[in-house]
Design a protein around this motif. Sequence first.
Motif, PDB file in Angstrom:
ATOM      1  N   ALA A  60       0.834  -1.198   0.000  1.00 60.98           N
ATOM      2  CA  ALA A  60       0.000   0.000   0.000  1.00 60.98           C
ATOM      3  C   ALA A  60       0.866   1.245   0.000  1.00 60.98           C
ATOM      4  O   ALA A  60       1.870   1.333   0.713  1.00 60.98           O
ATOM      5  CB  ALA A  60      -0.917   0.000   1.213  1.00 60.98           C
ATOM      6  N   ASP A  61       0.460   2.210  -0.799  1.00 63.28           N
ATOM      7  CA  ASP A  61       1.173   3.467  -0.933  1.00 63.28           C
ATOM      8  C   ASP A  61       0.201   4.598  -0.641  1.00 63.28           C
ATOM      9  O   ASP A  61      -0.593   4.971  -1.500  1.00 63.28           O
ATOM     10  CB  ASP A  61       1.752   3.582  -2.356  1.00 63.28           C
ATOM     11  N   GLY A  62       0.214   5.076   0.567  1.00 62.84           N
ATOM     12  CA  GLY A  62      -0.645   6.193   0.950  1.00 62.84           C
ATOM     13  C   GLY A  62      -1.878   5.746   1.708  1.00 62.84           C
ATOM     14  O   GLY A  62      -2.219   4.561   1.741  1.00 62.84           O
ATOM     15  N   PRO A  63      -2.569   6.691   2.320  1.00 66.50           N
ATOM     16  CA  PRO A  63      -3.714   6.381   3.179  1.00 66.50           C
ATOM     17  C   PRO A  63      -4.889   5.711   2.461  1.00 66.50           C
ATOM     18  O   PRO A  63      -5.526   4.825   3.015  1.00 66.50           O
ATOM     19  CB  PRO A  63      -4.142   7.734   3.750  1.00 66.50           C
ATOM     20  N   ALA A  64      -5.172   6.102   1.239  1.00 68.30           N
ATOM     21  CA  ALA A  64      -6.303   5.506   0.512  1.00 68.30           C
ATOM     22  C   ALA A  64      -6.067   4.019   0.273  1.00 68.30           C
ATOM     23  O   ALA A  64      -6.968   3.198   0.446  1.00 68.30           O
ATOM     24  CB  ALA A  64      -6.546   6.232  -0.806  1.00 68.30           C
ATOM     25  N   GLN A  65      -4.856   3.653  -0.127  1.00 69.10           N
ATOM     26  CA  GLN A  65      -4.549   2.242  -0.349  1.00 69.10           C
ATOM     27  C   GLN A  65      -4.461   1.485   0.964  1.00 69.10           C
ATOM     28  O   GLN A  65      -4.919   0.347   1.060  1.00 69.10           O
ATOM     29  CB  GLN A  65      -3.244   2.098  -1.143  1.00 69.10           C
ATOM     30  N   ARG A  66      -3.882   2.085   2.001  1.00 67.26           N
ATOM     31  CA  ARG A  66      -3.823   1.410   3.305  1.00 67.26           C
ATOM     32  C   ARG A  66      -5.227   1.104   3.824  1.00 67.26           C
ATOM     33  O   ARG A  66      -5.453   0.083   4.461  1.00 67.26           O
ATOM     34  CB  ARG A  66      -3.035   2.245   4.307  1.00 67.26           C
ATOM     35  N   ALA A  67      -6.177   1.968   3.526  1.00 62.33           N
ATOM     36  CA  ALA A  67      -7.567   1.758   3.978  1.00 62.33           C
ATOM     37  C   ALA A  67      -8.208   0.554   3.299  1.00 62.33           C
ATOM     38  O   ALA A  67      -9.183  -0.008   3.807  1.00 62.33           O
ATOM     39  CB  ALA A  67      -8.397   3.011   3.719  1.00 62.33           C
ATOM     40  N   ARG A  68      -7.680   0.136   2.156  1.00 62.33           N
ATOM     41  CA  ARG A  68      -8.234  -0.991   1.395  1.00 62.33           C
ATOM     42  C   ARG A  68      -7.618  -2.334   1.775  1.00 62.33           C
ATOM     43  O   ARG A  68      -8.110  -3.378   1.362  1.00 62.33           O
ATOM     44  CB  ARG A  68      -8.039  -0.776  -0.103  1.00 62.33           C
ATOM     45  N   ILE A  69      -6.541  -2.332   2.534  1.00 66.12           N
ATOM     46  CA  ILE A  69      -5.893  -3.586   2.911  1.00 66.12           C
ATOM     47  C   ILE A  69      -6.901  -4.462   3.644  1.00 66.12           C
ATOM     48  O   ILE A  69      -7.507  -4.041   4.627  1.00 66.12           O
ATOM     49  CB  ILE A  69      -4.650  -3.341   3.800  1.00 66.12           C
ATOM     50  N   GLY A  70      -7.106  -5.667   3.139  1.00 65.35           N
ATOM     51  CA  GLY A  70      -8.016  -6.624   3.772  1.00 65.35           C
ATOM     52  C   GLY A  70      -9.475  -6.416   3.443  1.00 65.35           C
ATOM     53  O   GLY A  70     -10.331  -7.173   3.903  1.00 65.35           O
ATOM     54  N   ASP A  71      -9.783  -5.414   2.656  1.00 66.86           N
ATOM     55  CA  ASP A  71     -11.188  -5.132   2.340  1.00 66.86           C
ATOM     56  C   ASP A  71     -11.322  -4.697   0.881  1.00 66.86           C
ATOM     57  O   ASP A  71     -12.015  -3.742   0.570  1.00 66.86           O
ATOM     58  CB  ASP A  71     -11.729  -4.045   3.268  1.00 66.86           C
ATOM     59  N   GLN A  72     -10.666  -5.419   0.007  1.00 63.07           N
ATOM     60  CA  GLN A  72     -10.680  -5.041  -1.396  1.00 63.07           C
ATOM     61  C   GLN A  72     -12.026  -5.298  -2.063  1.00 63.07           C
ATOM     62  O   GLN A  72     -12.282  -4.771  -3.143  1.00 63.07           O
ATOM     63  CB  GLN A  72      -9.545  -5.744  -2.145  1.00 63.07           C
ATOM     64  N   THR A  73     -12.904  -6.079  -1.429  1.00 62.92           N
ATOM     65  CA  THR A  73     -14.209  -6.375  -2.038  1.00 62.92           C
ATOM     66  C   THR A  73     -15.371  -6.144  -1.071  1.00 62.92           C
ATOM     67  O   THR A  73     -16.441  -6.703  -1.252  1.00 62.92           O
ATOM     68  CB  THR A  73     -14.265  -7.832  -2.536  1.00 62.92           C
ATOM     69  N   GLY A  74     -15.146  -5.352  -0.042  1.00 67.83           N
ATOM     70  CA  GLY A  74     -16.234  -5.047   0.886  1.00 67.83           C
ATOM     71  C   GLY A  74     -16.706  -6.242   1.692  1.00 67.83           C
ATOM     72  O   GLY A  74     -17.865  -6.304   2.082  1.00 67.83           O
ATOM     73  N   GLY A  75     -15.829  -7.204   1.953  1.00 70.79           N
ATOM     74  CA  GLY A  75     -16.180  -8.349   2.783  1.00 70.79           C
ATOM     75  C   GLY A  75     -16.628  -9.592   2.034  1.00 70.79           C
ATOM     76  O   GLY A  75     -16.834 -10.634   2.641  1.00 70.79           O
ATOM     77  N   ARG A  76     -16.785  -9.511   0.727  1.00 76.03           N
ATOM     78  CA  ARG A  76     -17.143 -10.686  -0.066  1.00 76.03           C
ATOM     79  C   ARG A  76     -15.914 -11.551  -0.296  1.00 76.03           C
ATOM     80  O   ARG A  76     -14.792 -11.081  -0.211  1.00 76.03           O
ATOM     81  CB  ARG A  76     -17.700 -10.264  -1.432  1.00 76.03           C
ATOM     82  N   VAL A  77     -16.150 -12.817  -0.631  1.00 70.41           N
ATOM     83  CA  VAL A  77     -15.043 -13.662  -1.044  1.00 70.41           C
ATOM     84  C   VAL A  77     -14.414 -13.018  -2.277  1.00 70.41           C
ATOM     85  O   VAL A  77     -15.109 -12.622  -3.211  1.00 70.41           O
ATOM     86  CB  VAL A  77     -15.508 -15.107  -1.344  1.00 70.41           C
ATOM     87  N   PHE A  78     -13.089 -12.915  -2.240  1.00 72.13           N
ATOM     88  CA  PHE A  78     -12.354 -12.191  -3.270  1.00 72.13           C
ATOM     89  C   PHE A  78     -11.659 -13.127  -4.246  1.00 72.13           C
ATOM     90  O   PHE A  78     -11.689 -12.928  -5.452  1.00 72.13           O
ATOM     91  CB  PHE A  78     -11.334 -11.296  -2.570  1.00 72.13           C
TER      92      PHE A  78
END
Length: 132
Positions: A60-78
């Motif tokens: 992750a590069d920056g706060p926006a990407q760090r916020a997506r770590i572990g939640d790239q699909t909103g909790g659905r199977v990815f």
Amino acid sequence: MNQHLSLVSLVVADYDEAIAFFTRALNFELSEDTPLGGGKRWVIVRPRGQLGSGLLLARADGPAQRARIGDQTGGRVFLFLETDDFERDHARMTAAGVRFVGAPRHEAYGVVAVFEDLCGNRWDLIQSVKRN
């Protein structure tokens, strides 16, 4: 035209921690780890013995990407990890500390269990039913 899906980018917090999880807990191979300068690396892991699709581990590069770590699909199977021996891989992954979020289920399409990677992204471990 000949096309195939090559890589899927997976946002992670740390390259080395992610490499350790995928190679130890999931038994993937480290296919490439190339420094790009400025602390960035081109890191690819694949299921052992596979030449096709892989994961590009992207720190992750920056706060926006760090916020997506572990939640790239909103909790659905990815992602879906298909196996030829569900019991073997489920037992090995459990022993390696992989967190399964429920018991294995028998569905019309195969045997499946949901697990989380080191960041919390959800995956299916699946052994598909062979259809004629």
